[in-house]
Scaffold this active site. Structure first.
Site, PDB file in Angstrom:
ATOM      1  N   ASP A  65      39.698 -18.046  -7.778  1.00  0.00           N
ATOM      2  CA  ASP A  65      38.693 -18.053  -6.721  1.00  0.00           C
ATOM      3  C   ASP A  65      37.850 -19.326  -6.832  1.00  0.00           C
ATOM      4  O   ASP A  65      37.221 -19.573  -7.863  1.00  0.00           O
ATOM      5  CB  ASP A  65      37.802 -16.814  -6.882  1.00  0.00           C
ATOM      6  CG  ASP A  65      36.978 -16.512  -5.646  1.00  0.00           C
ATOM      7  OD1 ASP A  65      37.119 -17.237  -4.650  1.00  0.00           O
ATOM      8  OD2 ASP A  65      36.195 -15.544  -5.680  1.00  0.00           O
ATOM      9  N   ASP A  66      37.865 -20.163  -5.796  1.00  0.00           N
ATOM     10  CA  ASP A  66      37.075 -21.401  -5.770  1.00  0.00           C
ATOM     11  C   ASP A  66      37.516 -22.401  -6.848  1.00  0.00           C
ATOM     12  O   ASP A  66      36.688 -23.154  -7.374  1.00  0.00           O
ATOM     13  CB  ASP A  66      35.580 -21.101  -5.985  1.00  0.00           C
ATOM     14  CG  ASP A  66      34.922 -20.471  -4.769  1.00  0.00           C
ATOM     15  OD1 ASP A  66      35.647 -19.951  -3.905  1.00  0.00           O
ATOM     16  OD2 ASP A  66      33.686 -20.488  -4.687  1.00  0.00           O
ATOM     17  N   CYS A 105      36.890 -18.274   1.509  1.00  0.00           N
ATOM     18  CA  CYS A 105      37.639 -17.136   0.961  1.00  0.00           C
ATOM     19  C   CYS A 105      38.310 -16.231   1.997  1.00  0.00           C
ATOM     20  O   CYS A 105      39.531 -16.080   2.005  1.00  0.00           O
ATOM     21  CB  CYS A 105      36.716 -16.275   0.093  1.00  0.00           C
ATOM     22  SG  CYS A 105      35.889 -17.157  -1.224  1.00  0.00           S
ATOM     23  N   LYS A 164      39.654  -9.280  -6.727  1.00  0.00           N
ATOM     24  CA  LYS A 164      38.860  -9.478  -5.512  1.00  0.00           C
ATOM     25  C   LYS A 164      39.650  -9.146  -4.253  1.00  0.00           C
ATOM     26  O   LYS A 164      40.827  -9.478  -4.147  1.00  0.00           O
ATOM     27  CB  LYS A 164      38.395 -10.935  -5.473  1.00  0.00           C
ATOM     28  CG  LYS A 164      37.711 -11.347  -4.173  1.00  0.00           C
ATOM     29  CD  LYS A 164      37.218 -12.772  -4.246  1.00  0.00           C
ATOM     30  CE  LYS A 164      36.652 -13.251  -2.918  1.00  0.00           C
ATOM     31  NZ  LYS A 164      36.032 -14.580  -3.020  1.00  0.00           N
ATOM     32  N   HIS A 166      37.675  -8.776  -0.507  1.00  0.00           N
ATOM     33  CA  HIS A 166      36.883  -9.563   0.445  1.00  0.00           C
ATOM     34  C   HIS A 166      37.515  -9.657   1.831  1.00  0.00           C
ATOM     35  O   HIS A 166      37.393 -10.667   2.519  1.00  0.00           O
ATOM     36  CB  HIS A 166      36.635 -10.974  -0.104  1.00  0.00           C
ATOM     37  CG  HIS A 166      35.344 -11.574   0.427  1.00  0.00           C
ATOM     38  ND1 HIS A 166      34.952 -12.863   0.169  1.00  0.00           N
ATOM     39  CD2 HIS A 166      34.364 -11.038   1.218  1.00  0.00           C
ATOM     40  CE1 HIS A 166      33.803 -13.112   0.750  1.00  0.00           C
ATOM     41  NE2 HIS A 166      33.421 -12.024   1.405  1.00  0.00           N
ATOM     42  N   HIS A 320      34.518 -18.231  -9.427  1.00  0.00           N
ATOM     43  CA  HIS A 320      33.426 -18.186  -8.457  1.00  0.00           C
ATOM     44  C   HIS A 320      32.101 -18.040  -9.201  1.00  0.00           C
ATOM     45  O   HIS A 320      32.025 -17.372 -10.225  1.00  0.00           O
ATOM     46  CB  HIS A 320      33.643 -17.001  -7.507  1.00  0.00           C
ATOM     47  CG  HIS A 320      32.874 -17.068  -6.232  1.00  0.00           C
ATOM     48  ND1 HIS A 320      31.498 -16.968  -6.186  1.00  0.00           N
ATOM     49  CD2 HIS A 320      33.270 -17.224  -4.938  1.00  0.00           C
ATOM     50  CE1 HIS A 320      31.091 -17.054  -4.930  1.00  0.00           C
ATOM     51  NE2 HIS A 320      32.143 -17.216  -4.151  1.00  0.00           N
ATOM     52  N   ASP A 372      42.431 -19.889  -3.798  1.00  0.00           N
ATOM     53  CA  ASP A 372      42.275 -19.596  -2.364  1.00  0.00           C
ATOM     54  C   ASP A 372      41.822 -20.812  -1.560  1.00  0.00           C
ATOM     55  O   ASP A 372      42.011 -20.871  -0.352  1.00  0.00           O
ATOM     56  CB  ASP A 372      41.334 -18.407  -2.134  1.00  0.00           C
ATOM     57  CG  ASP A 372      39.980 -18.565  -2.801  1.00  0.00           C
ATOM     58  OD1 ASP A 372      39.772 -19.556  -3.528  1.00  0.00           O
ATOM     59  OD2 ASP A 372      39.114 -17.685  -2.598  1.00  0.00           O
ATOM     60  N   HIS A 373      41.224 -21.800  -2.219  1.00  0.00           N
ATOM     61  CA  HIS A 373      40.813 -23.051  -1.567  1.00  0.00           C
ATOM     62  C   HIS A 373      40.263 -23.972  -2.636  1.00  0.00           C
ATOM     63  O   HIS A 373      40.335 -23.664  -3.837  1.00  0.00           O
ATOM     64  CB  HIS A 373      39.772 -22.810  -0.464  1.00  0.00           C
ATOM     65  CG  HIS A 373      38.634 -21.934  -0.893  1.00  0.00           C
ATOM     66  ND1 HIS A 373      37.663 -22.365  -1.762  1.00  0.00           N
ATOM     67  CD2 HIS A 373      38.333 -20.642  -0.607  1.00  0.00           C
ATOM     68  CE1 HIS A 373      36.811 -21.393  -1.982  1.00  0.00           C
ATOM     69  NE2 HIS A 373      37.195 -20.327  -1.295  1.00  0.00           N
ATOM     70  N   LYS A 397      35.187 -27.036  -1.031  1.00  0.00           N
ATOM     71  CA  LYS A 397      35.096 -25.743  -0.360  1.00  0.00           C
ATOM     72  C   LYS A 397      34.260 -25.815   0.913  1.00  0.00           C
ATOM     73  O   LYS A 397      33.169 -26.369   0.936  1.00  0.00           O
ATOM     74  CB  LYS A 397      34.470 -24.727  -1.317  1.00  0.00           C
ATOM     75  CG  LYS A 397      34.208 -23.361  -0.712  1.00  0.00           C
ATOM     76  CD  LYS A 397      33.548 -22.420  -1.711  1.00  0.00           C
ATOM     77  CE  LYS A 397      33.241 -21.071  -1.082  1.00  0.00           C
ATOM     78  NZ  LYS A 397      32.620 -20.137  -2.057  1.00  0.00           N
TER      79      LYS A 397
END
Length: 619
Positions: A65-66, A105, A164, A166, A320, A372-373, A397
């Site tokens: 994540d991130d 996200c 996660k 979301h 994150h 995810d990015h 991001k």
């Protein structure tokens, strides 16, 4: 170790391949042999460099994540230790031009699960709500969307999601679970329905608490001043009439003050909790044991389903903010808390791969790792950087189509099938995972909708030299910011930017002080003519080309404009799930394990403490 590229011939000596095939075939069970027979009948062709006798493999998808692509050893970092991710790349195939379908996200994850641009499913907004803002909102992944989990479940796979989500939870009540993972093809879910955020621990870097407290305090001051003025007027007989306005303004001021005072606590209980399937198990979360609970859940899922094909999506809460890290890893890296958190995630990945080893599942499991990015550049406080590094790529991001926002790691490993050490420099997308795993699992890619992902297996095996993506579009909310074009005949990779965020302060490389860059409005620059870059020569997007410096400038612009028009012909209007109406907190949609608003429970008990790193078998 040989580096095998998609351009040129693939070095696969026949004697070497024969030996590998014999060794691999020797491990086959009767069920695997039967699977091979069925796959041949279905038309699956073996690669010249890998044996698909492992058809219908177990599938393990790992998503950070991130996570910045520049924070991994195998992608060029030499200061953060990621030995397990690096080993995964050494043993598998590494993609160097892997991109997310969105730079934040919620839309990126929707695209990953469905193989479709998030605009097609409505998992975008038009008014600045980039992601789902609360657990208790009605927006989410629509029930008519088909995920790869849903298809593989129908093909007999055990399907699980740990970590996660979301992508929404409820539509009309607090327990209808219309957007829940179990309603999108997963047999088992354990993790956060929402997302990790600084507000979960009342951190100084706040996603929404600080802004809401500020707005509530302003409203409280206005209402308190109104109540005081009215009271003074009544007591001094300067005003006449009823005391009702005084009473109501006083009550409103008290409510605003109390809401502001308890806002942090309300957010922690509303969004920072764990669920197992449909049951809340911990509200709020005890973050010091979350890592051990996640690993325990992964091990349990693998052990329960090791005798049948399974799909397991491990969606890490790392890296994150607020970078929750166990004491074992605190202070271990040279990059502060972010580096500590990254190294802990790498260690977690090692434990998960060790579980496959211990259960004898390594050779029958396709493993994939990504993010995810891009990393968050604005996650910065004073002299401390709490977000990732995106290497040579511009932006991060939330920044629309800049490479740093969407360029992510992409690593596949399938021993005996995918060639170890292969590196692919072709444009690929997170959306490609959908058709790839669906077809490997014996499913069929839906024909009743547009699927934007492409099967990666020919590229991974080396039977195809070029990506099937001639064009990839980069949206920011529902606004088209950029398009890339792979010009196959010339080997050029063009990038056209129609819109880019205005960095702040001037000359900076991000939108510092604003949390995340906007997608539209006066803080976004519209380019006419569009900006043009040749990513094959300028991956950092440092030198924009002009008609004077690039003879093909107008040809590229015309070709990309044609592609955009063709793409728009395939779009259908759908409700935007992240717009205001679907993204407002509603008390009746709030999951609560007690009587609302007293949402508190701990059904986890005291899990076994996390074993020391050295006591675990690392792959």
């Amino acid at each position: 170790m040989a580096i095998w590229l998609t351009t040129g011939s693939l070095p696969c000596p026949s004697a070497e391949m024969n030996a590998m095939c014999k060794a691999f075939i020797g491990t086959l069970s009767f069920r695997s042999w039967l699977t091979v027979t069925v796959s041949v009948l279905l038309g699956v062709r073996p690669s010249a460099c890998g044996d698909l006798s492992g058809a219908r493999p177990n599938i393990l998808l790992l998503m950070a994540d991130d996570f910045g692509i520049g924070d991994i050893g195998c992608y060029g970092n030499n200061s953060i230790r990621t030995p397990n991710i690096d080993r995964l790349a050494e043993d598998g195939v590494m993609l160097t031009q892997h991109v997310a379908a969105a730079s934040v996200c919620t839309p990126s994850r929707a695209a990953f699960l469905t193989g479709r641009y998030p605009l097609r499913s409505g998992m975008v907004s038009s008014n600045g709500y980039r992601v789902l803002q609360w657990t208790g909102v009605s927006g989410g992944l629509p029930t008519n969307e088909t995920t790869f989990a849903k298809i593989l479940k129908d093909r007999g796979y055990a399907t699980g999601l740990i970590g996660k989500w979301h992508l929404g939870l409820n539509c009309e009540s607090s327990n209808d679970h219309c957007h829940h993972p179990l309603n999108h093809g997963f047999d088992h879910f354990y993790g956060m329905p929402f997302s990790m955020m600084g507000d979960c621990i009342h951190w100084e870097l706040s996603e929404k608490r600080a802004d809401m407290e500020h707005k509530l305090n302003v409203c409280f001051q206005i209402m308190a001043f109104t109540a005081l003025t009215l009271t003074t007027g009544k007591l001094t007989h300067l005003t006449s009439g009823s005391w009702t306005p005084v009473i109501w303004s006083t009550i409103a001021a008290i409510l605003l003050f109390m809401t502001s005072y308890f806002m942090g606590v309300l957010i922690v209980h509303a969004d920072c909790f764990l669920m197992r399937n449909h049951t809340i198990t911990e509200q709020p979360m005890d973050f010091q044991r979350t890592t051990s609970l996640i690993l325990k859940e992964v091990s349990s899922f693998v052990q329960r389903n090791k005798h049948r094909p399974f799909l397991l999506f491990v969606s890490f809460l790392h890296v994150h903010t607020p970078l929750i890290t166990t004491e074992t890893f605190h202070g271990k890296s040279v990059h502060g808390l972010y580096g500590d958190n990254t190294e802990e995630m790498d260690w977690m990945l090692g434990q998960i791969l060790a579980t496959l080893d211990m259960e004898g599942l390594t050779n029958s499991t396709l493993v994939y790792f990504t993010s995810d990015h891009g990393g968050s550049l604005e996650a910065q406080l004073r002299n401390n950087q709490y977000g990732g590094w995106n290497g040579i790529y511009k932006g991060g991001k939330g920044m629309g189509g800049w490479e740093g926002a969407i360029r992510v790691p992409g690593i596949f490993r399938w021993p005996g099938v995918l060639p170890a050490g292969r590196v692919i420099h072709e444009p690929t997308s997170l959306m490609d995972v959908f058709p790839t795993v669906v077809q490997l699992g014996g499913g069929e890619v839906p024909q009743d909708r547009v699927i934007d992902g492409r099967d990666l297996l020919p590229l991974l095996l080396g039977t195809a030299q070029h990506s099937d993506h001639e064009f990839l579009l980069h949206y920011c909310e529902n606004f088209l910011h950029a398009v890339r074009w792979l010009q196959w005949d010339r080997g050029r990779l063009w990038k056209v930017h129609y819109m880019t965020p205005v960095f702040h302060p001037e000359g900076a490389g991000a939108c510092y002080g604003r949390g995340v860059c906007p997608c539209s409005g006066d803080q976004v620059a519209h380019h006419d003519p569009p900006l043009l870059f040749d990513l094959s020569k300028d991956p950092s997007e440092a030198h924009a080309l002009t008609p004077d410096t690039e003879p093909l400038f107008y040809q590229v612009m015309d070709t990309v404009a044609w592609a955009v028009e063709e793409h728009r012909q395939t779009l259908s209007p759908v409700p935007l799930q992240l717009d205001t109406w679907g993204n407002i907190w509603r008390p009746w949609l709030q999951p609560c394990c007690g009587r609302f608003p007293l949402c508190w429970c701990d059904r986890e008990g005291d899990p076994e403490s996390l074993p020391a790193r050295e006591s675990w078998l690392l792959p």
